[in-house]
Enzyme design. Structure first.
Site, PDB file in Angstrom:
ATOM      1  N   ASP A 121       0.979  -1.163  -0.015  1.00  0.00           N
ATOM      2  CA  ASP A 121       0.016  -0.157   0.086  1.00  0.00           C
ATOM      3  C   ASP A 121       0.846   1.232   0.083  1.00  0.00           C
ATOM      4  O   ASP A 121       1.864   1.347   0.958  1.00  0.00           O
ATOM      5  CB  ASP A 121      -0.764   0.072   1.214  1.00  0.00           C
ATOM      6  CG  ASP A 121      -2.084   0.961   1.203  1.00  0.00           C
ATOM      7  OD1 ASP A 121      -1.716   2.014   0.854  1.00  0.00           O
ATOM      8  OD2 ASP A 121      -3.141   0.624   1.546  1.00  0.00           O
ATOM      9  N   ILE A 122       0.648   2.152  -0.879  1.00  0.00           N
ATOM     10  CA  ILE A 122       1.641   3.523  -1.052  1.00  0.00           C
ATOM     11  C   ILE A 122       1.252   4.404   0.145  1.00  0.00           C
ATOM     12  O   ILE A 122       1.842   5.398   0.090  1.00  0.00           O
ATOM     13  CB  ILE A 122       1.688   4.121  -2.281  1.00  0.00           C
ATOM     14  CG1 ILE A 122       0.153   4.349  -2.863  1.00  0.00           C
ATOM     15  CG2 ILE A 122       2.215   2.926  -3.358  1.00  0.00           C
ATOM     16  CD1 ILE A 122       0.330   5.182  -3.926  1.00  0.00           C
TER      17      ILE A 122
ATOM     18  N   GLU B  34     -12.425   2.609  -0.460  1.00  0.00           N
ATOM     19  CA  GLU B  34     -11.443   3.523  -1.294  1.00  0.00           C
ATOM     20  C   GLU B  34     -11.446   3.377  -2.927  1.00  0.00           C
ATOM     21  O   GLU B  34     -11.317   3.936  -3.427  1.00  0.00           O
ATOM     22  CB  GLU B  34     -10.212   3.627  -0.500  1.00  0.00           C
ATOM     23  CG  GLU B  34      -9.601   2.363  -0.339  1.00  0.00           C
ATOM     24  CD  GLU B  34     -10.266   1.691   0.974  1.00  0.00           C
ATOM     25  OE1 GLU B  34      -9.642   0.235   0.938  1.00  0.00           O
ATOM     26  OE2 GLU B  34     -10.888   2.073   1.777  1.00  0.00           O
ATOM     27  N   VAL B  35     -11.554   1.923  -2.937  1.00  0.00           N
ATOM     28  CA  VAL B  35     -11.338   1.566  -4.409  1.00  0.00           C
ATOM     29  C   VAL B  35     -12.280   0.335  -4.837  1.00  0.00           C
ATOM     30  O   VAL B  35     -12.471  -0.723  -3.877  1.00  0.00           O
ATOM     31  CB  VAL B  35     -10.151   0.912  -4.834  1.00  0.00           C
ATOM     32  CG1 VAL B  35      -9.822   0.354  -6.288  1.00  0.00           C
ATOM     33  CG2 VAL B  35      -8.813   1.994  -4.405  1.00  0.00           C
TER      34      VAL B  35
ATOM     35  N   HIS C   7     -10.535  -6.408  -2.423  1.00  0.00           N
ATOM     36  CA  HIS C   7      -9.006  -6.312  -1.975  1.00  0.00           C
ATOM     37  C   HIS C   7      -9.183  -6.491  -0.311  1.00  0.00           C
ATOM     38  O   HIS C   7     -10.132  -6.167   0.273  1.00  0.00           O
ATOM     39  CB  HIS C   7      -8.390  -5.020  -2.161  1.00  0.00           C
ATOM     40  CG  HIS C   7      -8.889  -3.718  -1.551  1.00  0.00           C
ATOM     41  ND1 HIS C   7     -10.066  -3.110  -2.177  1.00  0.00           N
ATOM     42  CD2 HIS C   7      -8.544  -2.881  -0.486  1.00  0.00           C
ATOM     43  CE1 HIS C   7     -10.410  -2.115  -1.590  1.00  0.00           C
ATOM     44  NE2 HIS C   7      -9.460  -1.861  -0.711  1.00  0.00           N
TER      45      HIS C   7
ATOM     46  N   HIS D  34      -6.631  -6.120   3.138  1.00  0.00           N
ATOM     47  CA  HIS D  34      -5.660  -5.289   3.732  1.00  0.00           C
ATOM     48  C   HIS D  34      -4.908  -6.411   4.486  1.00  0.00           C
ATOM     49  O   HIS D  34      -5.569  -6.793   5.477  1.00  0.00           O
ATOM     50  CB  HIS D  34      -5.964  -4.201   4.507  1.00  0.00           C
ATOM     51  CG  HIS D  34      -6.586  -2.875   3.691  1.00  0.00           C
ATOM     52  ND1 HIS D  34      -5.884  -1.867   3.308  1.00  0.00           N
ATOM     53  CD2 HIS D  34      -7.905  -2.942   3.259  1.00  0.00           C
ATOM     54  CE1 HIS D  34      -6.663  -1.067   2.601  1.00  0.00           C
ATOM     55  NE2 HIS D  34      -7.721  -1.457   2.677  1.00  0.00           N
TER      56      HIS D  34
END
Length: 131
Positions: free
Chosen positions: A29-30, A88-89, A93, A95
């Site tokens: 994760d950036i 968020e997207v 996904h 985390h």
């Protein structure tokens, strides 16, 4: 329209990849909650995790487990936390966050890392992944 994660899968957007197979991709994760925060995604664009076909969901969880095991071997932590948020997207996904305290699960916090730190960490995690 393609999500950011689909663009990462296609190579249109760069990412610090830590694991990949034909169906799934894991990358750092950036905007990490903690050093080693990884996102695991199916390569096929599906909005919600719970919308994945049952067999794909089960395979994703096997992939997530392998990445989590590699994280524990690579990043000093008490445990690896898992979260599914999905706001968020719009691409399913998971985390994975190396945890030493509960603050690291707070998505309003983030740690700063240099490009070199991201690259070194991604390579180190990848070296420990057993798919």
């Amino acid at each position: 329209m393609s999500t950011l994660f689909t663009k990462i899968v296609r190579g249109e957007v760069p990412a610090y990849k830590v694991a990949e197979n034909s169906q799934f991709l894991a990358f750092l994760d950036i905007n990490p909650n903690a050093k080693g925060h990884v996102l695991c995604i199916p390569k096929k664009e599906v909005d919600k995790l719970w919308d994945l076909e049952e067999d794909v969901y089960q395979e994703l969880m096997r992939f997530v487990r392998a990445v989590s095991t590699a994280l524990e071997k690579t990043v000093p932590c008490k445990r690896v936390g898992m979260a599914v948020v999905g706001l968020e997207v719009p691409h399913a996904h998971v985390h994975l966050i190396p945890l030493n305290n509960m603050k690291e699960m707070d998505f309003s916090n983030s740690v700063d890392m240099s490009k070199e730190e991201f690259e070194e960490l991604a390579a180190a995690i990848n070296a420990n992944v057993e798919l």
